[in-house]
Design an enzyme around this catalytic site. Structure first.
Site, mmCIF file in Angstrom:
data_model
loop_
_atom_site.group_PDB
_atom_site.id
_atom_site.type_symbol
_atom_site.label_atom_id
_atom_site.label_comp_id
_atom_site.label_asym_id
_atom_site.label_seq_id
_atom_site.Cartn_x
_atom_site.Cartn_y
_atom_site.Cartn_z
ATOM 1 N N LEU A 27 -29.403 11.598 23.998
ATOM 2 C CA LEU A 27 -27.959 10.850 23.408
ATOM 3 C C LEU A 27 -28.344 9.324 23.450
ATOM 4 C CD1 LEU A 27 -25.082 11.370 22.850
ATOM 5 C CD2 LEU A 27 -24.530 10.862 25.195
ATOM 6 N N ASP A 35 -7.813 5.615 24.101
ATOM 7 C CA ASP A 35 -6.476 4.829 24.211
ATOM 8 C C ASP A 35 -5.876 5.712 25.364
ATOM 9 O OD1 ASP A 35 -4.583 3.052 23.793
ATOM 10 O OD2 ASP A 35 -3.895 3.903 21.990
ATOM 11 N N HIS A 44 -7.592 2.351 33.902
ATOM 12 C CA HIS A 44 -9.102 2.224 33.299
ATOM 13 C C HIS A 44 -10.162 2.779 34.367
ATOM 14 C CE1 HIS A 44 -7.569 -0.341 30.343
ATOM 15 N NE2 HIS A 44 -7.105 -1.483 31.149
ATOM 16 N N TRP A 53 -1.215 5.441 31.322
ATOM 17 C CA TRP A 53 -1.893 6.584 32.356
ATOM 18 C C TRP A 53 -1.646 5.995 33.791
ATOM 19 C CZ3 TRP A 53 -4.589 7.316 36.877
ATOM 20 C CH2 TRP A 53 -4.952 8.495 37.052
ATOM 21 N N ARG A 73 -5.189 -9.809 26.342
ATOM 22 C CA ARG A 73 -4.551 -9.032 27.483
ATOM 23 C C ARG A 73 -4.842 -10.273 28.624
ATOM 24 N NH1 ARG A 73 -5.569 -2.927 27.403
ATOM 25 N NH2 ARG A 73 -5.175 -2.466 25.218
#
Ligand code: FPP
Length: 224
Positions: free
Chosen positions: A122, A12, A29, A17, A63
């Site tokens: 991973l 978030d 983003h 930012w 959005r």
């Protein structure tokens, strides 16, 4: 020391930012994607097996169109440019959520999953068009349809996270303390870390500090 298998993150603060630094949410983003790459590499270094990233919720469709398009373009470019590198690193890519995006993005997501299916280091679970309530409701519907007993084990088999251990850690950046419809079932016993930093500011050191703190926590799971 607690073993650490699975880290889940609510990334978030990109918008804030971007507005703060560049007067543009979308640039937040773009910068946030750089943090994603850093955290993937730090997860590999720490031998974490599962990294679940909340990238787009079922509620994020509210959005503005330009922000939604920007996010999906960013994801397309990321997969086009980086999936081979992830594959070389033996990283598995999986989407959790309902894939109903553009034809191009749906295809890219499926190809990326197929390409990395057998990888064993991973596993990145990208939560996209993900909502926990709908995930749980759909699991109940499937149990009913198949006439299966309603119990924890059977229900878990119909979640997107089937065969994935529950997160040990949930991190939420951006100085907000809520779960936002993310992994409500799976987070029942996770250790939660709320970070003041916005996602683009979060870095490997912040991540390592959380891992260090987590390893020393006494986890009781309801016992004493
Ligand atoms: C939340 O910040 C972030 C998102 C809804 C998108 C997350 C996307 C990224 C980290 C970059 C792209 C990642 C991939 C894998 C392509 P917000 O915009 O809600 O922040 P705010 O609370 O400041 O508005």
């Amino acid at each position: 020391m607690n073993p650490l298998k699975h880290v889940a993150i609510i990334m978030d603060g990109n918008g804030r930012w971007g507005l703060k630094k560049k007067k543009n949410r979308n640039l937040g983003h773009k910068e946030g994607l750089k943090t994603v790459e850093k955290i993937i590499q730090e997860s590999v270094k720490n031998k974490i097996k599962f990294l679940t990233l909340y990238a787009f919720s079922t509620e994020n469709w509210k959005r503005p169109k330009n922000e939604i398009n920007y996010l999906f373009n960013l994801l397309e470019t990321f997969l086009e440019n980086k999936i081979n590198q992830l594959n070389k690193q033996n990283i598995k890519f999986k989407v959790i959520g309902i894939k109903n995006f553009s034809k191009k993005l749906n295809k890219l997501l499926i190809q990326s999953e197929k390409k990395t299916y057998k990888n064993t280091s991973l596993q990145i679970n990208l939560a996209l068009n993900y909502g926990s309530k709908i995930e749980i409701l759909n699991a109940f519907k499937k149990l009913k349809k198949k006439n299966e007993l309603i119990n924890e084990k059977n229900l878990t088999n119909y979640l997107y996270t089937k065969n994935i251990p529950d997160p040990d850690i949930l991190i939420r950046t951006g100085n907000t303390k809520r779960l936002s419809n993310f992994l409500l079932w799976q987070l029942a016993y996770s250790e939660i870390f709320f970070e003041k930093k916005l996602w683009p500011e979060f870095n490997e050191n912040d991540f390592k500090k959380i891992i260090f703190k987590f390893k020393k926590i006494k986890r009781n799971y309801g016992s004493i």
